[in-house]
Structures are given as C-alpha cells and as structure tokens.
Scaffold this motif. Structure first.
Motif, PDB file in Angstrom:
ATOM      1  N   ASN A 159      23.469  -5.790  20.762  1.00 52.29           N
ATOM      2  CA  ASN A 159      23.114  -4.507  21.352  1.00 52.29           C
ATOM      3  C   ASN A 159      23.669  -4.328  22.764  1.00 52.29           C
ATOM      4  O   ASN A 159      24.154  -3.248  23.111  1.00 52.29           O
ATOM      5  CB  ASN A 159      21.588  -4.369  21.386  1.00 52.29           C
ATOM      6  CG  ASN A 159      21.017  -4.004  20.036  1.00 52.29           C
ATOM      7  OD1 ASN A 159      21.432  -3.042  19.415  1.00 52.29           O
ATOM      8  ND2 ASN A 159      20.056  -4.784  19.571  1.00 52.29           N
ATOM      9  N   SER A 160      23.608  -5.393  23.555  1.00 53.20           N
ATOM     10  CA  SER A 160      24.020  -5.245  24.946  1.00 53.20           C
ATOM     11  C   SER A 160      24.793  -6.444  25.473  1.00 53.20           C
ATOM     12  O   SER A 160      25.034  -6.541  26.671  1.00 53.20           O
ATOM     13  CB  SER A 160      22.792  -5.018  25.842  1.00 53.20           C
ATOM     14  OG  SER A 160      21.884  -6.106  25.721  1.00 53.20           O
ATOM     15  N   HIS A 172      16.792   4.006  24.148  1.00 55.66           N
ATOM     16  CA  HIS A 172      18.055   3.644  24.802  1.00 55.66           C
ATOM     17  C   HIS A 172      19.049   3.083  23.793  1.00 55.66           C
ATOM     18  O   HIS A 172      20.238   3.457  23.806  1.00 55.66           O
ATOM     19  CB  HIS A 172      17.795   2.618  25.908  1.00 55.66           C
ATOM     20  CG  HIS A 172      19.051   2.096  26.543  1.00 55.66           C
ATOM     21  ND1 HIS A 172      19.798   2.833  27.435  1.00 55.66           N
ATOM     22  CD2 HIS A 172      19.710   0.906  26.383  1.00 55.66           C
ATOM     23  CE1 HIS A 172      20.851   2.128  27.813  1.00 55.66           C
ATOM     24  NE2 HIS A 172      20.828   0.970  27.197  1.00 55.66           N
ATOM     25  N   MET A 173      18.593   2.205  22.903  1.00 57.77           N
ATOM     26  CA  MET A 173      19.503   1.600  21.932  1.00 57.77           C
ATOM     27  C   MET A 173      20.061   2.628  20.968  1.00 57.77           C
ATOM     28  O   MET A 173      21.227   2.550  20.562  1.00 57.77           O
ATOM     29  CB  MET A 173      18.789   0.472  21.171  1.00 57.77           C
ATOM     30  CG  MET A 173      18.631  -0.805  21.982  1.00 57.77           C
ATOM     31  SD  MET A 173      17.904  -2.176  21.045  1.00 57.77           S
ATOM     32  CE  MET A 173      16.168  -1.769  21.127  1.00 57.77           C
ATOM     33  N   ASP A 182      10.758   3.019  24.695  1.00 57.48           N
ATOM     34  CA  ASP A 182      11.841   3.317  25.629  1.00 57.48           C
ATOM     35  C   ASP A 182      13.094   2.513  25.298  1.00 57.48           C
ATOM     36  O   ASP A 182      14.218   3.026  25.385  1.00 57.48           O
ATOM     37  CB  ASP A 182      11.404   3.022  27.070  1.00 57.48           C
ATOM     38  CG  ASP A 182      10.427   4.057  27.601  1.00 57.48           C
ATOM     39  OD1 ASP A 182      10.360   5.158  27.002  1.00 57.48           O
ATOM     40  OD2 ASP A 182       9.739   3.773  28.598  1.00 57.48           O
ATOM     41  N   GLU A 183      12.896   1.253  24.941  1.00 53.80           N
ATOM     42  CA  GLU A 183      14.046   0.424  24.584  1.00 53.80           C
ATOM     43  C   GLU A 183      14.745   0.948  23.330  1.00 53.80           C
ATOM     44  O   GLU A 183      15.975   0.973  23.252  1.00 53.80           O
ATOM     45  CB  GLU A 183      13.596  -1.030  24.380  1.00 53.80           C
ATOM     46  CG  GLU A 183      13.201  -1.720  25.677  1.00 53.80           C
ATOM     47  CD  GLU A 183      12.511  -3.055  25.448  1.00 53.80           C
ATOM     48  OE1 GLU A 183      12.493  -3.877  26.385  1.00 53.80           O
ATOM     49  OE2 GLU A 183      11.973  -3.275  24.335  1.00 53.80           O
ATOM     50  N   GLY A 239      12.127  -3.250  19.833  1.00 57.33           N
ATOM     51  CA  GLY A 239      11.649  -3.209  21.206  1.00 57.33           C
ATOM     52  C   GLY A 239      10.625  -2.113  21.399  1.00 57.33           C
ATOM     53  O   GLY A 239      10.064  -1.574  20.431  1.00 57.33           O
ATOM     54  N   THR A 240      10.369  -1.792  22.656  1.00 56.58           N
ATOM     55  CA  THR A 240       9.422  -0.735  22.985  1.00 56.58           C
ATOM     56  C   THR A 240      10.027   0.625  22.656  1.00 56.58           C
ATOM     57  O   THR A 240      11.222   0.739  22.353  1.00 56.58           O
ATOM     58  CB  THR A 240       9.081  -0.786  24.477  1.00 56.58           C
ATOM     59  OG1 THR A 240      10.261  -0.467  25.232  1.00 56.58           O
ATOM     60  CG2 THR A 240       8.576  -2.166  24.896  1.00 56.58           C
ATOM     61  N   TYR A 244      17.549  -2.423  15.587  1.00 57.15           N
ATOM     62  CA  TYR A 244      17.018  -2.214  16.921  1.00 57.15           C
ATOM     63  C   TYR A 244      15.532  -2.556  16.946  1.00 57.15           C
ATOM     64  O   TYR A 244      14.765  -2.098  16.101  1.00 57.15           O
ATOM     65  CB  TYR A 244      17.187  -0.747  17.349  1.00 57.15           C
ATOM     66  CG  TYR A 244      18.618  -0.250  17.384  1.00 57.15           C
ATOM     67  CD1 TYR A 244      19.689  -1.126  17.513  1.00 57.15           C
ATOM     68  CD2 TYR A 244      18.892   1.117  17.308  1.00 57.15           C
ATOM     69  CE1 TYR A 244      20.987  -0.668  17.557  1.00 57.15           C
ATOM     70  CE2 TYR A 244      20.194   1.596  17.358  1.00 57.15           C
ATOM     71  CZ  TYR A 244      21.241   0.692  17.468  1.00 57.15           C
ATOM     72  OH  TYR A 244      22.526   1.166  17.511  1.00 57.15           O
ATOM     73  N   SER A 278      23.496   1.529  22.278  1.00 60.89           N
ATOM     74  CA  SER A 278      23.734   0.158  21.824  1.00 60.89           C
ATOM     75  C   SER A 278      25.197  -0.045  21.445  1.00 60.89           C
ATOM     76  O   SER A 278      25.832   0.826  20.849  1.00 60.89           O
ATOM     77  CB  SER A 278      22.853  -0.158  20.612  1.00 60.89           C
ATOM     78  OG  SER A 278      23.281  -1.354  19.985  1.00 60.89           O
TER      79      SER A 278
END
Length: 430
Positions: A236-237, A351-352, A347-348, A344-345, A342, A356
């Motif tokens: 992803n990052s 973003h992804m 917000d995460e 996460g939270t 993906y 991503s």
C-alpha cells in the motif's frame, strides 16, 4: 516483431538489446500513452491483459480477447504506430480468475481462454497454473500438479493454433508464478524472498517432462521465459527495492536456462530508474508493469481536479466533476475489489482507496458514474490546462511551453504524466 521475442535472450546476452517491458493494463489512457511513447522512440511495444481484465466472459473491462486486440489495433492505427511493432500478450492465463471453483471447472475455463487468445492473435501467453482452486489441498499446490496444468493450458493453445488458417506464427510461452497475488502483494514487501536457483531448476525440469509426455516438444522450444522473484514488490505504501547482492545467485543461474528462455519479473512497479536498469543488466530481462501506470493516471486526474477547482472559481453555472467524491461513493458502495487488500481505520481506508500504490481504484474507472464524472472534468477544462500547473506537479510539457499563459489539453496532460512513469522502463530496456 515476433523475432524480438524469439531472439530476446540472444540479443540481450550479445548487448544488442537490454530487455523488454510489458505494459499490463486495459485502461485506454495508459495504452495510448504507451503506444505514443513507443512510437516516438521507434521501439516495439508489448501490451498484456490479465485474465480477470479480459476473458471470454468480458472480465471486469467487459472485453473479450478479440475485442481487446481489435481495440488495441485501432489505437495503434490512430496514433500512427506500426501494427507490426505491437505485440500482444495474456497475463496470468490460468485458473486464477476462477480459483473459487473446482479445479476441473476452472481449468476448462482457463483452457477456453487460452484458445480465444490464440485465435485473437496473441503473441505471448503466460501460463499460470500455480494458484489453488476450491478443491485443491489448502497447504499449497504441489509443483507436479502446477506443471501438469501448465502443460494442459499449453495443449489447449497449441490445438487452437493448429486450426488457424495459413501459416501464422505460434505463440511464445512464459511459465511459473512468483507473485503472491497479481498486482502486488498483501504482505510486507520487505519480507519477500528471492527465488532459489534450485527451485527454478526443479520447476523447469518438471514442466519440460510434462511437455514432452504431452507431445509438446515443439511448444517447449518456444518457451520464452520463466517467472522468478528477484526481491522486488510493493504494498500500500512501501516498496521492496531491488538489491543486486540478494539476487546474485539467481542472476548467475540465468546461464543455465535452457534454449532461448530468460527471466520474467512481475511487480516491478515503483522501482527507481537505476534499479530497473540494474535488473535488466542482471538478466532479469522481461519487466512487467501496470499498477504504477494506472496510479499515474489517477494522480494526473486528481491534479486536473485541482485545476478544475481553480478555473471554475469565477465561472457561474458550471457543474464540477467532483470526481474524487464520485469515486469514493462508488468504491464504498461496491467494495469487492479493495476490501481484501485494504485494512485499517475508517480514515486509513479512505486514504488507501484513493492513494494506495496497490491502486485498487483502477477497477472503478469504468463505472458509468465515474466515466461520466471524468467526461465532465475534461469538458470543464476544455480551454486547456495551464502550463503552470504542469510545472507545479513536475510534469514536462511536450512540446515545451514558454510561459504560464500557455496550456495543454487535459488528455495531453494525462498522457505526459503516464509517460513519465513509463520512461524508466524504456531507458532500462534499450
């Protein structure tokens, strides 16, 4: 142009050609950018479609192998690119797209896809039988079964080739699979292990034995490459960069590959230009790229939305594209293409979905609502994209523009952004 495939290893070892890159994408803007770049450099272009993008049922693009070939040919003609310089390949041709079904059903569909690709004039087929189907052992597919299924796919392709009229060139083949999931790993990229030479030797021996037993000795002579993992991957990052020392033994084993076989590498996206050049020098001759190009397309579109916001500040009655908002709405409503990738939270995840490097957003550009928003974005910027915006984002104008009042079309802006992501592959493979 098939001679490029036939002599790729020999040309590479003799220093006549570094290597060959493959653009693995079905997105029109990416393909047009790649065709135009190859045309401008006077180079051939290899384009590949994965089995889940393009298949006999339409894939997620809605295109069959023949439709994809016809569309690609039309693009080449429109851009003045010689049709004979365009090579077409099938990526991950095997049961992967139907892996949730029993092996017999998945292999039957994969074999039919192989036949359709040959009939459509594909030059290169990646026979990927390494993924487990619903009734396979959960602990992993034995190499013997993978080799057997690889030969079965090849048999389907060869049978189709025999039925073609005239003396058309038989396809070249790539075998093996060293990527956990097409389009990027879900694991920590830094934990990726380099393929051991002894594992390459074992699979090649098993595959050759199965090919010979199946009466595919002539097809074996057209084995172009085996897929290996030299330690490159992305998540992803983060990106696992190529480290020559880790791949030294695998690179040296290249001399032991039979016939005209060389190495093909997947998931080379986001490597540095220097890393790509070194990989080719180390005999990792065939480089595949895709997500970094569709990600470049996404970056360009989002940059254009910023330009749209600025240009519409003082214009009344114009409806904005709101393309990011539209994409977010569509992706959250239909999460099947990203939710297993993906985590996460809230917000995460947000973003992804839009940023991503796995670029799962590429599955959504063809949605009607997104296509409509993209068309509106182009229309709203029909007066042109200011050259100052290109400078701000580090995109080179072609042809160069002299002052901030000059502008380029949104399509030209997108094309240049994609080409800058692809240029390192052109340079590495010369």
């Amino acid at each position: 142009m098939n001679d490029i495939l036939q002599h790729l290893r020999a040309d590479h070892l003799a220093g006549r050609r570094g290597g060959l890159y493959a653009v693995c994408s079905a997105r029109r803007e990416v393909l047009e950018a790649a065709i135009a770049l190859a045309r401008d450099h006077g180079e051939p272009l290899l384009v590949e479609a994965t089995a889940n993008q393009v298949n006999q049922f339409g894939g997620y693009t809605g295109m069959t192998p023949q439709a994809f070939a016809s569309s690609l040919g039309a693009m080449a003609a429109a851009l003045g690119f010689p049709r004979e310089n365009l090579l077409l390949g099938a990526d991950h041709l095997g049961p992967y797209a139907w892996r949730k079904e029993p092996a017999a059903a998945a292999m039957a569909k994969a074999s039919e896809l192989a036949r359709r690709c040959v009939e459509a004039g594909y030059h290169k087929l990646h026979l990927d039988a390494a993924f487990e189907c619903s009734d396979d052992p959960p602990q992993g597919l034995p190499l013997e079964i993978a080799a057997e299924r690889t030969a079965a796919l090849c048999q389907a392709a060869e049978t189709a080739a025999e039925r073609l009229p005239g003396r058309r060139q038989r396809p070249y083949y790539v075998i093996g699979a060293e990527v956990p999931i097409p389009g990027g790993t879900l694991e920590n990229p830094e934990e990726i292990q380099v393929t051991r030479p002894e594992d390459v030797a074992e699979f090649i021996a098993l595959a050759e034995s199965r090919f010979q037993k199946t009466g595919l000795s002539a097809a074996w002579e057209r084995l172009l490459a085996v897929i290996v993992q030299p330690g490159v991957e992305f998540g992803n990052s983060s990106v696992a960069r190529y480290v020559p020392a880790k791949a030294r033994a695998l690179s040296a084993f290249h001399r032991n590959l039979p016939g005209s076989m060389t190495y093909e590498i997947h998931s080379t996206d986001y490597q540095t230009p220097a890393s790509l050049a070194r990989m080719v020098a180390d005999h990792f001759t065939l480089l595949k790229t895709g997500p970094c190009l569709t990600n470049a397309f996404r970056e360009a579109v989002f940059a254009l939305e910023e330009a749209e916001t600025e240009s519409l500040k003082f214009r009344r009655g114009v409806v904005r594209s709101d393309i990011r908002m539209v994409l977010e709405r569509v992706m959250t409503a239909t999460p099947e293409h990203w939710r297993s990738h993906y985590h996460g939270t809230a917000d995460e995840l947000r973003h992804m979905r839009c940023a991503s490097m796995l670029d799962r957003i590429r599955y959504y550009w063809g949605h009607p609502d997104v296509e409509s928003a993209l068309a509106r974005l182009h229309a709203n910027l029909s007066r042109g994209v200011p050259a100052s915006l290109m400078t701000r984002f580090g995109v080179n104008a072609d042809p160069p523009v002299a002052d901030g009042t000059s502008s380029v079309s949104p399509g030209a802006f997108i094309r240049r952004w994609i080409q800058e992501a692809l240029q390192p592959y052109v340079d590495a493979c010369r």
